[in-house]
Design a protein around this motif. Structure first.
Motif, PDB file in Angstrom:
ATOM      1  N   THR A  70     -53.743  46.727 -20.059  1.00 12.71           N
ATOM      2  CA  THR A  70     -53.792  45.923 -18.825  1.00 12.71           C
ATOM      3  C   THR A  70     -52.547  45.069 -18.637  1.00 12.71           C
ATOM      4  O   THR A  70     -52.223  44.672 -17.525  1.00 12.71           O
ATOM      5  N   PHE A  71     -51.841  44.772 -19.751  1.00 11.39           N
ATOM      6  CA  PHE A  71     -50.655  43.930 -19.677  1.00 11.39           C
ATOM      7  C   PHE A  71     -49.351  44.724 -19.731  1.00 11.39           C
ATOM      8  O   PHE A  71     -48.279  44.163 -19.962  1.00 11.39           O
ATOM      9  N   ASN A  77     -40.333  46.321 -13.468  1.00 15.06           N
ATOM     10  CA  ASN A  77     -41.348  45.388 -12.982  1.00 15.06           C
ATOM     11  C   ASN A  77     -42.574  46.082 -12.394  1.00 15.06           C
ATOM     12  O   ASN A  77     -43.170  45.604 -11.430  1.00 15.06           O
ATOM     13  N   ALA A  78     -42.955  47.199 -12.978  1.00 17.71           N
ATOM     14  CA  ALA A  78     -44.222  47.840 -12.637  1.00 17.71           C
ATOM     15  C   ALA A  78     -45.278  47.234 -13.555  1.00 17.71           C
ATOM     16  O   ALA A  78     -45.060  47.131 -14.760  1.00 17.71           O
ATOM     17  N   ILE A  79     -46.412  46.841 -12.974  1.00 22.76           N
ATOM     18  CA  ILE A  79     -47.350  45.975 -13.685  1.00 22.76           C
ATOM     19  C   ILE A  79     -48.722  46.620 -13.885  1.00 22.76           C
ATOM     20  O   ILE A  79     -49.257  47.272 -12.997  1.00 22.76           O
ATOM     21  N   GLN A  83     -49.496  50.509 -13.164  1.00 20.74           N
ATOM     22  CA  GLN A  83     -48.062  50.224 -13.032  1.00 20.74           C
ATOM     23  C   GLN A  83     -47.653  50.042 -11.574  1.00 20.74           C
ATOM     24  O   GLN A  83     -46.838  50.776 -11.013  1.00 20.74           O
ATOM     25  N   ILE A  84     -48.240  49.009 -10.964  1.00 21.39           N
ATOM     26  CA  ILE A  84     -47.974  48.683  -9.563  1.00 21.39           C
ATOM     27  C   ILE A  84     -46.751  47.796  -9.462  1.00 21.39           C
ATOM     28  O   ILE A  84     -46.674  46.766 -10.129  1.00 21.39           O
ATOM     29  N   LYS A  85     -45.803  48.185  -8.620  1.00 22.52           N
ATOM     30  CA  LYS A  85     -44.659  47.317  -8.344  1.00 22.52           C
ATOM     31  C   LYS A  85     -45.046  46.377  -7.205  1.00 22.52           C
ATOM     32  O   LYS A  85     -45.379  46.837  -6.105  1.00 22.52           O
ATOM     33  N   PRO A  86     -44.993  45.062  -7.437  1.00 25.33           N
ATOM     34  CA  PRO A  86     -45.404  44.111  -6.391  1.00 25.33           C
ATOM     35  C   PRO A  86     -44.658  44.303  -5.079  1.00 25.33           C
ATOM     36  O   PRO A  86     -45.251  44.219  -4.001  1.00 25.33           O
ATOM     37  N   LEU A 108     -51.936  41.373 -10.695  1.00 30.32           N
ATOM     38  CA  LEU A 108     -51.805  42.767 -11.109  1.00 30.32           C
ATOM     39  C   LEU A 108     -52.185  43.002 -12.572  1.00 30.32           C
ATOM     40  O   LEU A 108     -52.414  44.145 -12.972  1.00 30.32           O
ATOM     41  N   TYR A 109     -52.273  41.937 -13.354  1.00 29.83           N
ATOM     42  CA  TYR A 109     -52.798  42.070 -14.712  1.00 29.83           C
ATOM     43  C   TYR A 109     -54.332  42.154 -14.695  1.00 29.83           C
ATOM     44  O   TYR A 109     -54.948  42.489 -15.705  1.00 29.83           O
TER      45      TYR A 109
END
Length: 203
Positions: A70-71, A77-79, A83-86, A108-109
């Motif tokens: 999850t982290f 910076n994909a989270i 792995q979503i990029k804000p 996103l975490y």
């Protein structure tokens, strides 16, 4: 309260691997895959129904992207799990639902927020960028490549114009689609596609 913060901090430090580091532990063992993503099954199922997205596709992307961490955070910076990029998928989905700005790293975490944004983004790709692709298998593969590399980059492999690209895709076989993607300069897209497909077929 202090203890709670301390525990969270440990998880954050240990869990904040880059996506690249997480992928070193990539396994094709079915039991390991199921064990890794089992805890997110309810969230995934709900997101699948809500956004009309293939549940197995969501699971496969989660496993390849983050190995269930999850982290997870990549150098670009994909989270989180998907792995979503804000500033990319996150921004697109926020605009779609009428929210200002983009999701925060903390949001996103959160597994539920992350999976919902990821599933919503897959739906967006299929209903906007890739709309018109008739073959279900090719649509799945086109979605996977678009998820990692962007839909416009995928379509430009076939033609500059989106409608023309869709027509070409509809005129070719699954095998030919793979050949097109493999010829593309961004080789990581075809490697990523192969990984997700392997997981998809296992689960």
């Amino acid at each position: 309260m202090v203890l709670k913060f301390f525990i969270f901090s440990i998880f954050f430090i240990l869990g904040c691997n880059t996506s690249e580091n997480v992928k070193k532990h990539f396994s094709l063992n079915k039991k390991q895959i199921e064990k890794t993503i089992d805890r997110w099954n309810i969230i995934i199922k709900h997101a699948s129904i809500q956004y009309n997205v293939d549940e197995k596709l969501i699971k496969s992307i989660i496993y390849v992207e983050s190995a269930g961490n999850t982290f997870a955070r990549s150098s670009s910076n994909a989270i989180g799990l998907m792995q979503i990029k804000p500033s990319a998928a996150g921004l697109d989905i926020y605009r779609l639902i009428g929210k200002k700005g983009e999701p925060s790293i903390q949001e996103l975490y959160n597994p539920q927020i992350n999976i919902n944004i990821g599933a919503s983004y897959i739906h967006l790709l299929q209903k906007r960028n890739l709309f018109g692709i008739k073959n279900k298998e090719i649509m799945r593969y086109a979605t996977i490549v678009s998820y990692v590399n962007g839909a416009s980059a995928l379509l430009k492999i076939f033609a500059k114009n989106q409608d023309t690209a869709i027509k070409i895709i509809n005129s070719i076989t699954v095998k030919k689609f793979f050949q097109y993607v493999n010829k593309h300069p961004a080789k990581q897209a075809s490697h990523y596609l192969e990984k997700v497909i392997k997981i998809y077929k296992l689960i």
